[in-house]
Design an enzyme around this catalytic site. Sequence first.
Site, short mmCIF file in Angstrom:
data_model
loop_
_atom_site.label_atom_id
_atom_site.label_comp_id
_atom_site.label_asym_id
_atom_site.label_seq_id
_atom_site.Cartn_x
_atom_site.Cartn_y
_atom_site.Cartn_z
N GLU A 22 0.81 -1.23 0.00
CA GLU A 22 0.00 0.00 0.00
C GLU A 22 0.84 1.27 0.00
O GLU A 22 0.57 2.19 0.78
CB GLU A 22 -0.96 0.00 1.20
CG GLU A 22 -2.04 -1.04 1.08
CD GLU A 22 -3.15 -0.92 2.12
OE1 GLU A 22 -3.04 -0.11 3.07
OE2 GLU A 22 -4.14 -1.65 1.97
N GLU A 76 -5.73 -8.16 -0.33
CA GLU A 76 -6.44 -7.80 0.91
C GLU A 76 -7.88 -7.52 0.53
O GLU A 76 -8.14 -6.61 -0.26
CB GLU A 76 -5.84 -6.56 1.58
CG GLU A 76 -4.54 -6.84 2.28
CD GLU A 76 -4.07 -5.67 3.14
OE1 GLU A 76 -4.91 -4.96 3.73
OE2 GLU A 76 -2.84 -5.47 3.21
O1 AHR Z 1 -5.46 -5.66 7.09
C1 AHR Z 1 -5.33 -4.51 7.85
C2 AHR Z 1 -4.53 -3.42 7.15
O2 AHR Z 1 -5.28 -2.92 6.08
C3 AHR Z 1 -3.22 -3.82 6.51
O3 AHR Z 1 -2.15 -3.78 7.38
C4 AHR Z 1 -3.04 -2.76 5.46
O4 AHR Z 1 -2.26 -3.21 4.38
C5 AHR Z 1 -4.45 -2.36 5.09
O5 AHR Z 1 -4.60 -0.99 5.08
#
Ligand code: AHR
Length: 511
Positions: A173, A292
Site C-alpha cells: 500500500e 487484501e
Molecule cells: O489488514 C489490515 C490493514 O489494512 C493492513 O495492514 C493494510 O495493508 C491495510 O490498510
Amino acid sequence: MHRARVALNPAHVVAPVSRRTFGSFVEHMGRCVYTGIYEPDHPLADEDGFRTDVLALARELGVTMVRYPGGNFVSGYRWEDGIGPVEKRPRRRDLAWRSIETNEVGIDEFARWAEKADVEIMYAVNLGTRGVQEALDVHEYVNHPEGTHLSELRRANGAEKPYGIKIWCLGNELDGPWQTGHKTPEEYGLLAASTARALRSAEPDLELVACGSSSSSMPTFGTWESTVLEHAYEQVDYVSCHAYYEEFDGDLGSFLASAVDMDHFVNSIVATADAVGARLKSKKKINLSFDEWNVWYLSRFQNQSQNQPQAADWKVAPRVIEDQYNVADAVVVGNLLISLLRHSDRVTAACQAQLVNVIAPIMTEPGGPAWRQTIFHPFARTAALAKGDVLDLRIESPTYPTEKYGDAALIDAVATHDSTTGDVVIFAVNRDQEQPVEFSVDLHGFGGLTVAEAWTLTDDDLRASNTRDDPERVTLRPTASVPTGAVAISGETATLTLPRVSWSAVRLTRA
Ligand code: AHR
C-alpha cells in the site's frame, strides 16, 4: 416472488479455478500472530508454540496461500530481527499499529507454521523504509539453497532446505499517505522495477506483485497503477488490489451490493493494465492479486482511535480491529468470493484479510477456545467446492435501487464445472431484504444431474453473530431445511429458492 434465471454452458469457460483465490493473510498486527496462530503457553500449543486448534480451523477453512508478514507492519519491518535465538531478538516499535513487536515469531517460525497448515507463503518485502538490498537479503535467506552467508545462516537456524517462496509482494500500500515510506507512483514504480530486476537475477521465475491501489476510493485509483506499470510492466507479474467493505448508516442495500464495487475495481484495473501493455506494445498480460479483501468496520476503528488515541499504545499484541461478524457480513463475504471467482481469468491470487482475530474468520481467546465467525462458512464451503473451470454466466435478474451503486441485481452468482467428475457447483446470493427469489438454472448440455448437496447461510436475525459463548449460532444449514429455501431439478433445469439475504452453494453431480 421475484424470479431470476441463467443458462449454463460447459463450453463458456472463464478460466480454471485458481487455488490461490483462497488465500489469507497473517500480519504482525494485534493478535493475529501472538495469541492467534502462536501461543506457546496455550494448553493446545504444539512443540513449536502453535495453537493446534487454530491450525485445524485454518485447514478446515481451506486456505491455500498466506500473505506474510504485513500489511502496514511490513513497511517498517526488519526481517532479520526475527531470526536466530529468540532470547536475543530485539523488541521494536511497530509504527503502523503503535504496538510492540517482540519478534518471537519470524520467517523461520512462520515457515514451520505454513508447512503444518499446508499453505503456500506469499512473502511481502519492506519497500517503505528499505529497498533492493534488503529484499535481496531476505530472498537469499529464504530461497538460496546453501553456500552463502545468509543461506548458511538459515541452515544454522535449523532450516536445511530453502523455503522456495515463489510469490513476492513488492511492498504494501505505498500509495497510502498512512504508509511508512509512502511514495509517489513514479518513486514506487522505479523502486518496484529495480527490486524486481534484482530479485529476478537471483531467481528468474519468481512471481512478483507490484502494489496497486489501497482502495477504489483512493484519489490516485487508476493513475497509480498506470504510472507504476509504465515503469515496472515487464518486471512484474501482478498488480495488487485491496478493498474493505462495511455497512454505513444502516444502508444494508448498498452493503449487500459490495461485490458491484469489487467487479468495478477488477474491471478498471484490468483495463488500466491492458492499456499500459498496449502503449508499451507488450505481449504480456498483468494479472491481479486481490491480496487484501474483506468486510471491515474501518469507520468504527477510525472513530475509536480518534476518541481514545492511547487505548492500544505500545502494547504487545493488543486487541485491534477484532470485528465481530454477523449474517449480513457473511453474505457479503460469500458474494465477494463470487466476484473473485468470476474474474478468475485475471484475478489469479487473492487473500482474505486476515486469518485470525484481526478482521478474521477465526477468533481465539488467550488460553481459551477458538471459534468460527459467520464469515468462515462461505469461505470454507467455496474453497471446498469450487473446482475445475469457472463458467461465464449472464444472469437475468430483477434489480433494486441502492444508494451507492444505482440499480443492483437481486441475484448474483457464479458456477464452476469440473469436467473430470461432471460436478457443477452454483454459488449464489439473494440480496433481496424482503423475500426469497426463485433462481432457475438451465443445465442443457451437462447430461443428467442430480442434487448432491445444497447449503445456505441466512437467519431471521441478520445481526446474529457467533461468539465465544455461542460459537455455532450462525452456520450453514442444508438449503431444504431453511425456511423458504429449496432446490429441485426437473429435466435440465435446477430451481433454487434462495431465502432473503442469503448465500448458498449447490453441488450438482451426475445422476
Ligand atoms: O489488514 C489490515 C490493514 O489494512 C493492513 O495492514 C493494510 O495493508 C491495510 O490498510
